[in-house]
Motif scaffolding. Structure first.
Motif, mmCIF file in Angstrom:
data_model
loop_
_atom_site.group_PDB
_atom_site.id
_atom_site.type_symbol
_atom_site.label_atom_id
_atom_site.label_comp_id
_atom_site.label_asym_id
_atom_site.label_seq_id
_atom_site.Cartn_x
_atom_site.Cartn_y
_atom_site.Cartn_z
ATOM 1 N N LEU A 1 0.824 -1.217 0.000
ATOM 2 C CA LEU A 1 0.000 0.000 0.000
ATOM 3 C C LEU A 1 0.854 1.263 0.000
ATOM 4 O O LEU A 1 0.804 2.058 -0.949
ATOM 5 N N ILE A 2 1.651 1.450 1.049
ATOM 6 C CA ILE A 2 2.427 2.682 1.193
ATOM 7 C C ILE A 2 3.490 2.784 0.106
ATOM 8 O O ILE A 2 3.757 3.864 -0.424
ATOM 9 N N GLY A 3 4.117 1.649 -0.233
ATOM 10 C CA GLY A 3 5.160 1.667 -1.246
ATOM 11 C C GLY A 3 4.644 2.094 -2.610
ATOM 12 O O GLY A 3 5.199 2.999 -3.248
ATOM 13 N N VAL A 4 3.582 1.466 -3.059
ATOM 14 C CA VAL A 4 3.016 1.809 -4.370
ATOM 15 C C VAL A 4 2.515 3.244 -4.385
ATOM 16 O O VAL A 4 2.743 3.986 -5.356
ATOM 17 N N CYS A 5 1.865 3.662 -3.306
ATOM 18 C CA CYS A 5 1.329 5.028 -3.253
ATOM 19 C C CYS A 5 2.447 6.074 -3.236
ATOM 20 O O CYS A 5 2.318 7.138 -3.848
ATOM 21 N N THR A 6 3.542 5.780 -2.534
ATOM 22 C CA THR A 6 4.667 6.713 -2.496
ATOM 23 C C THR A 6 5.283 6.881 -3.878
ATOM 24 O O THR A 6 5.592 8.002 -4.308
ATOM 25 N N VAL A 7 5.464 5.770 -4.584
ATOM 26 C CA VAL A 7 6.039 5.834 -5.933
ATOM 27 C C VAL A 7 5.100 6.591 -6.877
ATOM 28 O O VAL A 7 5.541 7.455 -7.650
ATOM 29 N N LEU A 8 3.803 6.285 -6.814
ATOM 30 C CA LEU A 8 2.843 6.969 -7.686
ATOM 31 C C LEU A 8 2.766 8.459 -7.366
ATOM 32 O O LEU A 8 2.696 9.294 -8.271
ATOM 33 N N LEU B 1 -7.999 0.734 -2.305
ATOM 34 C CA LEU B 1 -8.258 1.894 -3.164
ATOM 35 C C LEU B 1 -8.485 3.172 -2.368
ATOM 36 O O LEU B 1 -7.900 4.219 -2.688
ATOM 37 N N LEU B 2 -9.311 3.113 -1.343
ATOM 38 C CA LEU B 2 -9.631 4.332 -0.591
ATOM 39 C C LEU B 2 -8.417 4.906 0.131
ATOM 40 O O LEU B 2 -8.131 6.107 -0.004
ATOM 41 N N PRO B 3 -7.665 4.107 0.904
ATOM 42 C CA PRO B 3 -6.456 4.688 1.507
ATOM 43 C C PRO B 3 -5.430 5.132 0.469
ATOM 44 O O PRO B 3 -4.708 6.108 0.686
ATOM 45 N N SER B 4 -5.377 4.458 -0.687
ATOM 46 C CA SER B 4 -4.442 4.859 -1.738
ATOM 47 C C SER B 4 -4.795 6.236 -2.277
ATOM 48 O O SER B 4 -3.918 7.090 -2.466
ATOM 49 N N ILE B 5 -6.071 6.450 -2.535
ATOM 50 C CA ILE B 5 -6.520 7.756 -3.030
ATOM 51 C C ILE B 5 -6.190 8.850 -2.016
ATOM 52 O O ILE B 5 -5.698 9.932 -2.370
ATOM 53 N N ALA B 6 -6.437 8.564 -0.739
ATOM 54 C CA ALA B 6 -6.169 9.559 0.299
ATOM 55 C C ALA B 6 -4.674 9.888 0.374
ATOM 56 O O ALA B 6 -4.292 11.058 0.491
ATOM 57 N N ILE B 7 -3.814 8.869 0.287
ATOM 58 C CA ILE B 7 -2.368 9.092 0.383
ATOM 59 C C ILE B 7 -1.868 9.888 -0.817
ATOM 60 O O ILE B 7 -1.120 10.864 -0.683
ATOM 61 N N SER C 1 11.832 9.105 1.669
ATOM 62 C CA SER C 1 10.455 8.632 1.846
ATOM 63 C C SER C 1 10.348 7.135 1.615
ATOM 64 O O SER C 1 9.528 6.465 2.243
ATOM 65 N N LEU C 2 11.187 6.578 0.738
ATOM 66 C CA LEU C 2 11.197 5.135 0.540
ATOM 67 C C LEU C 2 11.637 4.415 1.802
ATOM 68 O O LEU C 2 11.138 3.335 2.121
ATOM 69 N N GLY C 3 12.572 5.010 2.530
ATOM 70 C CA GLY C 3 12.990 4.407 3.782
ATOM 71 C C GLY C 3 11.867 4.343 4.798
ATOM 72 O O GLY C 3 11.725 3.366 5.535
ATOM 73 N N ILE D 1 1.542 5.522 9.875
ATOM 74 C CA ILE D 1 0.793 5.046 11.038
ATOM 75 C C ILE D 1 -0.623 5.587 11.037
ATOM 76 O O ILE D 1 -1.594 4.853 11.279
ATOM 77 N N ILE D 2 -0.750 6.888 10.741
ATOM 78 C CA ILE D 2 -2.079 7.502 10.753
ATOM 79 C C ILE D 2 -2.973 6.862 9.695
ATOM 80 O O ILE D 2 -4.142 6.575 9.932
ATOM 81 N N THR D 3 -2.395 6.601 8.516
ATOM 82 C CA THR D 3 -3.170 5.979 7.443
ATOM 83 C C THR D 3 -3.701 4.630 7.877
ATOM 84 O O THR D 3 -4.890 4.327 7.726
ATOM 85 N N GLU D 4 -2.833 3.800 8.405
ATOM 86 C CA GLU D 4 -3.231 2.443 8.765
ATOM 87 C C GLU D 4 -4.158 2.410 9.962
ATOM 88 O O GLU D 4 -4.996 1.524 10.076
ATOM 89 N N VAL D 5 -4.020 3.384 10.861
ATOM 90 C CA VAL D 5 -4.930 3.441 12.011
ATOM 91 C C VAL D 5 -6.313 3.920 11.577
ATOM 92 O O VAL D 5 -7.339 3.337 11.963
ATOM 93 N N VAL D 6 -6.356 4.980 10.754
ATOM 94 C CA VAL D 6 -7.638 5.518 10.299
ATOM 95 C C VAL D 6 -8.419 4.482 9.497
ATOM 96 O O VAL D 6 -9.628 4.308 9.671
ATOM 97 N N PHE D 7 -7.713 3.772 8.615
ATOM 98 C CA PHE D 7 -8.370 2.790 7.759
ATOM 99 C C PHE D 7 -8.299 1.376 8.324
ATOM 100 O O PHE D 7 -8.728 0.429 7.651
ATOM 101 N N ASN D 8 -7.774 1.231 9.548
ATOM 102 C CA ASN D 8 -7.673 -0.076 10.198
ATOM 103 C C ASN D 8 -6.995 -1.078 9.265
ATOM 104 O O ASN D 8 -7.441 -2.217 9.111
ATOM 105 N N TYR D 9 -5.903 -0.627 8.649
ATOM 106 C CA TYR D 9 -5.213 -1.449 7.659
ATOM 107 C C TYR D 9 -4.139 -2.286 8.342
ATOM 108 O O TYR D 9 -3.360 -1.762 9.149
ATOM 109 N N PRO D 10 -4.046 -3.569 8.035
ATOM 110 C CA PRO D 10 -3.165 -4.481 8.803
ATOM 111 C C PRO D 10 -1.698 -4.415 8.411
ATOM 112 O O PRO D 10 -1.103 -5.411 7.970
ATOM 113 N N GLY D 11 -1.067 -3.250 8.563
ATOM 114 C CA GLY D 11 0.334 -3.095 8.194
ATOM 115 C C GLY D 11 1.223 -2.892 9.407
ATOM 116 O O GLY D 11 0.799 -3.023 10.557
#
Length: 325
Positions: A105-112, A192-198, A256-258, A265-275
């Motif tokens: 999730l975070i990796g693909v969104c950061t690159v995009l 999709l939803l957390p990706s759009i937000a990021i 940012s890749l690092g 953390i905020i993304t995964e907590v808000v969306f209850n994403y298991p990362g």
């Protein structure tokens, strides 16, 4: 070669300092996490069982130096200990379960975000003074919104009111994880939803930085010379101006890749994403020091490795930095 060895030595020393600090911080906090865990058994454990638990968590000795040596021995063997909150699950198991979700999730969104933001920034900088400057206030406004607030708005509108996307989680409960159409489709839908937000909240940062560097680069002599030679606008944009304007953004992108490994953390907590970010949040809540130490170690190594790669790439892309290396 000497410059490369100096960089490697610097990052090795930094890694040692960060790992040592990671060892000391939980032990400087008042209280004993193992004692807190033993309190759950209400004194029903015998001395042998208590000693076994302390040995399991590397706290059989009061000597801080012995604990430090044991800590390094465990790290070198890839042993981060056992989670307090998920006892007796090893920390490596929990990290292994959350890491693929964060990287995906975070990796693909950061690159995009980087590709879209820098691409738009280069275009806006090239066309400065035209209608495309309208991208700047819009993206800046979206970036300035506190992320937790923006995430909650997105969840409320698209998941609660419109019900276009799932409310939380990484996939639909009841599905068997695997490489099958139902599971992959559910994972993509939940992401999709957390990706759009990021992506929406991150584009402005890359766009503004690239646009400003592009304007500065376009006034350089070599760009003016390229224009005087009659080179095409596309070639000037991509080969001359764009490449040099990209260098500062590239360093920020590597950093940012690092932080991808740590996840948002905020993304995964808000969306209850298991990362990893959500696992770290739960570890802090449960005072799970072995899990916190394991995640911080992974984040530290990832950030240092990304910075080292950024330094090396910077030298390759900008020959001027090789002087004195």
């Amino acid at each position: 070669m000497k410059g490369f060895l100096r960089r490697v030595a610097f990052y090795l020393i930094t890694a040692w300092a960060a790992i040592t600090l990671n060892f000391l911080l939980p032990r400087l906090i008042p209280g004993d996490p193992v004692t807190r865990m033993l309190d759950r058994f209400h004194g029903q454990l015998g001395p042998n069982a208590v000693f076994a638990l302390r040995k399991l968590f590397g706290q059989t000795s009061d000597n801080i130096w012995d604990q430090y040596v044991d800590y390094w021995t465990r790290l070198l063997h890839g042993d981060f200990g056992v989670s307090f909150t998920s006892y007796p699950t090893p920390v490596t198991t929990i990290i292994g379960q959350g890491l693929p979700w964060t990287l995906g999730l975070i990796g693909v969104c950061t690159v995009l975000s980087f590709i879209i933001g820098t691409g738009l920034g280069a275009f806006v900088g090239w066309k400065r003074g035209t209608w495309v400057d309208g991208f700047i206030p819009v993206t800046t406004f979206l970036t300035s919104i506190p992320y937790f607030w923006f995430g909650l708005i997105v969840v409320y509108v698209f998941a609660v009111v419109l019900r276009w996307f799932p409310l939380s989680g990484g996939y639909t409960p009841g599905l068997t994880p695997g490489f099958n159409t139902d599971f992959i489709g559910s994972v993509v839908l939940h992401a999709l939803l957390p990706s759009i937000a990021i992506i929406v909240s991150s584009i402005g940062y890359w766009l503004l930085g690239m646009r400003n560097m592009m304007i500065t680069t376009l006034s350089e002599d070599y760009v003016l010379l390229a224009r005087a030679k009659g080179l095409s606008a596309r070639r000037i944009l991509s080969t001359y101006a764009g490449r040099n304007a990209l260098l500062p953004s590239l360093a920020g992108f590597a950093l940012s890749l690092g932080f991808i490994v740590g996840g948002s953390i905020i993304t995964e907590v808000v969306f209850n994403y298991p990362g990893i970010g959500y696992a770290l949040f739960q570890a802090v809540q449960g005072q799970d020091y072995p899990l916190m130490q394991g995640i911080f170690f992974i984040i530290t190594i990832a950030v240092l490795a990304a910075n080292l790669v950024a330094d090396l790439l910077y030298v390759i892309l900008d020959p001027r930095t090789r002087q004195g290396a």
